[in-house]
Design an enzyme around this catalytic site. Structure first.
Site, PDB file in Angstrom:
ATOM      1  CE  LYS A  42      15.350 -47.951 -86.795  1.00  0.00           C
ATOM      2  NZ  LYS A  42      15.212 -49.179 -85.916  1.00  0.00           N
ATOM      3  CG  HIS A  69      18.460 -45.389 -81.862  1.00  0.00           C
ATOM      4  ND1 HIS A  69      17.671 -46.290 -80.532  1.00  0.00           N
ATOM      5  CD2 HIS A  69      18.139 -43.952 -81.093  1.00  0.00           C
ATOM      6  CE1 HIS A  69      17.938 -45.619 -79.441  1.00  0.00           C
ATOM      7  NE2 HIS A  69      18.941 -44.138 -79.798  1.00  0.00           N
ATOM      8  CE1 TYR A  71      19.841 -44.065 -70.048  1.00  0.00           C
ATOM      9  CE2 TYR A  71      20.347 -45.011 -71.577  1.00  0.00           C
ATOM     10  CZ  TYR A  71      19.139 -45.030 -71.612  1.00  0.00           C
ATOM     11  OH  TYR A  71      18.183 -45.390 -71.897  1.00  0.00           O
ATOM     12  CG  ASP A 111      16.029 -49.256 -82.104  1.00  0.00           C
ATOM     13  OD1 ASP A 111      16.407 -48.438 -81.461  1.00  0.00           O
ATOM     14  OD2 ASP A 111      16.418 -49.435 -83.340  1.00  0.00           O
ATOM     15  CE1 TYR A 165      24.212 -39.138 -75.668  1.00  0.00           C
ATOM     16  CE2 TYR A 165      22.354 -39.910 -76.337  1.00  0.00           C
ATOM     17  CZ  TYR A 165      23.579 -39.559 -76.264  1.00  0.00           C
ATOM     18  OH  TYR A 165      24.380 -40.521 -76.338  1.00  0.00           O
ATOM     19  CG  HIS A 166      18.035 -39.295 -77.912  1.00  0.00           C
ATOM     20  ND1 HIS A 166      17.560 -38.613 -76.661  1.00  0.00           N
ATOM     21  CD2 HIS A 166      18.328 -40.360 -78.327  1.00  0.00           C
ATOM     22  CE1 HIS A 166      18.052 -40.131 -76.121  1.00  0.00           C
ATOM     23  NE2 HIS A 166      18.621 -41.009 -76.533  1.00  0.00           N
TER      24      HIS A 166
END
Length: 672
Positions: free
Chosen positions: A547, A553, A28, A551, A182-183
């Site tokens: 936040k 996450h 990646y 991003d 995945y996340h």
């Protein structure tokens, strides 16, 4: 060799037979700008990598051009910036796209990036039927975990179906979407949640395709065959291997029973993997190499559930972006596993195991119950809009962190066996981490400005207007997006056109109602300090958890919000993608006592400067703390800027974090 013995070998002792082909090796990658990323890709391909896995920067993922104000701190930080077809020309220079299996980790702007790829292929004279690869394009997991959504669920699903319709008829080897669990695991999902939420997402996509009624029965089966998955593999590799087997069996059942797919090859569960990054530690980071190896076993040992493609994180990804050498090390691990061991010479070595069969059965039964619960409430889109799936993930993550904090879940080097010799891998002049040169953004901006100057302005404007009208009319948007790509329309212009028609979306945060499962002396100490503050000031301490930037996450921000509530703070947390101005304005209006920032994209210095500029503008003196993936080499500069405390992944003890924050608030009251 006896016939009986040969039954258990794909290759006998005399070399007869043929071993399985190895999975696709991916790394990646993408950073800085299109030119630097192109050089990296060509080097990786020359080292034996067999597929491209492209990381895009946050502005590209969120639908902003690099010259947008919100983009400036993020250009090239976590991936390659792409603004127009000109960047794709640079990115794929000297790379034969007709020979590549290209994976694009892109979601909200997936149609746009595929349109650029198609435009590039047509410009080069490459037949579209030769293009092979995947656009991730899983918006449901974006609402839950990753945060690069743009449009509301219904409109996002419409875009996905548009891509299936276009690709089946024009790019038959392309996977229009990749169901990405995945996340979900990175956000705290249990194996059952990863199974059920991913399969519920796939059901939502296939139901939407059927509802469009744009395919014959045979074509619909082909659509089912184009759905691929991108799965996470954690450290509990026996359980993870069973999860993969459960995925394979459940997908066979769903495609056969729910959708009546008759052709066996279209019922195959096709999946790629990146092994878990959530468990990588900043402490004793060299141990991450072994974690990555062990996690790889869960998706390679079992032939019946072996991944089709594998990409591995680097040992230092809890610290920063990996360097080229770090990525090479991860690639070499795959090559050793595939070519030096005898792994690919045997049938499934777990076939008939009672332990494996029992675990797979249990996972399937639990996952089926969860899928049915989601279906009964109206499907995955409804479970996004009502906040059900998000709240379940936040709950699982909260339980996981509670176990780490209580030492019920052992993490070597983090909460046990913490003493160790400093890693020699961290003693290089660069500190063992990669940093993007801020000057590299200028090259991206220059390419963007030159493309805007050189293009036919009238044609670009008409292409954008045609795209908007197609969206209003409910037409398939792919041909109009490709026309925009050829006209050198930019990423931000494309996304803004659809924002104008579809609007933007802000899903529930999932934080409300969550609680930590901690009640030890540390909790009592922190609560005592909070009570003392409350008595002295006549109100509870108030924290704004911000936040900022692009991003998405949000795990860290969510856990701090839950921890602060558990400690007795009043908490204001409104989700992701806030501007520094919005965070400061909220803190001033709410008379907050402290601002807590969460930044993981590497843009912390730029965003912190913007935030303190806003505090100065409002003449507010509010203490600010920050958490995220922040190199120690940046600590001194951040503290000179005014940051009171810095937390990184090694600061896992939630109550210690909250104690430091309440101490700051008690000593340094906010002045607004």
């Amino acid at each position: 060799m006896s016939a009986e013995k040969k039954d258990y070998l794909l290759v006998d002792e005399n070399g007869q037979g043929k071993p399985d082909k190895p999975w696709i090796f991916r790394t990646y990658a993408g950073h800085t700008n299109a030119k630097a990323s192109n050089e990296l890709y060509r080097k990786n391909l020359s080292k034996g990598q067999t597929g491209l896995s492209i990381a895009f920067d946050l502005p590209t993922q969120c639908g902003y051009s690099s010259d947008h104000e919100v983009s400036r701190p993020e250009i090239g930080k976590v991936g390659v910036p792409i603004n127009s077809l000109e960047d794709f020309r640079i990115l794929f220079d000297q790379i034969p796209i007709e020979e590549m299996n290209t994976s694009m980790t892109i979601n909200g702007t997936s149609m746009w990036l595929l349109s650029l790829y198609v435009a590039l292929a047509e410009e080069r004279g490459v037949p579209l039927e030769k293009l092979n690869g995947t656009t991730q394009n899983d918006l449901i997991k974006e609402y839950l975990a990753r945060g690069t959504y743009i449009y509301p669920p219904k409109e996002s699903m419409k875009i996905i179906v548009d891509m299936y319709e276009y690709c089946l008829h024009n790019i038959p080897k392309w996977n229009p979407s990749n169901i990405c669990s995945y996340h979900l695991q990175e956000a705290g999902a249990t194996p059952v949640q990863e199974l059920s939420f991913a399969l519920a997402t796939a059901i939502a996509v296939l139901d939407a395709i059927k509802e469009r009624n744009c395919f014959t029965a045979d074509e619909f089966e082909q659509c089912v065959g184009r759905i691929s998955f991108f799965v996470n593999a954690g450290i509990r590799f026996v359980e993870e291997m069973c999860k993969m087997r459960a995925f394979t069996e459940m997908w066979e059942e769903i495609t056969k029973e729910r959708y009546g797919v008759k052709t066996a090859k279209y019922r195959v569960f096709r999946y790629g993997v990146q092994v878990n990054s959530l468990g990588l530690t900043e402490e004793q980071p060299e141990n991450n190499a072994w974690r990555i190896l062990i996690e790889s076993l869960g998706v390679t040992l079992s032939r019946n559930a072996r991944c089709r493609a594998l990409q591995l994180p680097a040992w230092n990804e809890a610290l920063s972006l990996p360097r080229p050498w770090d990525q090479q090390w991860s690639l070499r691990l795959q090559q050793v596993l595939a070519y030096e061991t005898d792994l690919l010479e045997y049938p499934d070595i777990f076939e008939g195991s009672k332990v494996i069969e029992s675990k797979v059965k249990a996972l399937k039964e639990e996952a089926k119950l969860e899928i049915q619960k989601i279906v009964d409430m109206g499907g995955a889109l409804v479970a996004i809009e009502n906040g059900y799936m998000k709240s379940q993930l936040v709950k699982s993550q909260t339980e996981r962190l509670s176990k780490i904090n209580s030492n019920e879940l052992v993490i070597v080097g983090k909460n046990k066996w913490t003493d160790g010799i400093k890693s020699p891998l961290m003693t290089d002049s660069d500190g063992g981490i990669f940093k993007v040169d801020p000057k590299s953004a200028e090259q991206t901006l220059n390419v963007l400005a030159e493309a805007k100057t050189r293009r036919n302005a009238d044609l670009a404007k008409k292409s954008i207007e045609d795209l908007k009208q197609a969206a209003k009319d409910g037409k398939n948007l792919m041909p109009f997006s490709i026309a925009c790509a050829k006209a050198l329309v930019t990423t931000g212009e494309w996304a803004d056109a659809l924002r104008e028609v579809y609007g933007e979306y802000n899903p529930p945060t999932g934080v409300d109602g969550q609680k930590l499962f901690l009640s030890d002396d540390k909790v009592s100490t922190v609560r005592g300090k909070v009570e003392a503050f409350t008595k002295a000031n006549g109100h509870r301490p108030k924290i704004v958890v911000g936040k900022p930037g692009l991003d998405g996450h949000s795990n860290g921000a969510e856990m701090i919000a839950v921890s602060a509530k558990h400690s007795g703070f009043d908490v204001i947390y409104s989700g992701i993608r806030l501007s520094p101005e919005e965070i400061v304005q909220s803190a001033v209006e709410e008379n907050a006592n402290v601002i807590g920032l969460s930044i993981l994209s590497g843009s912390h210095k730029e965003i912190v400067k913007q935030l303190f500029d806003e505090l100065t503008h409002y003449k507010a003196k509010i203490p600010v703390v920050i958490g995220g993936i922040i190199p120690e080499s940046d600590f001194e500069e951040l503290k000179k800027m005014g940051i009171r405390e810095i937390f990184t992944p090694k600061d896992y003890d939630l109550m210690s974090i909250m104690e430091k924050i309440i101490d700051i608030v008690s000593v340094e009251p906010a002045l607004v």
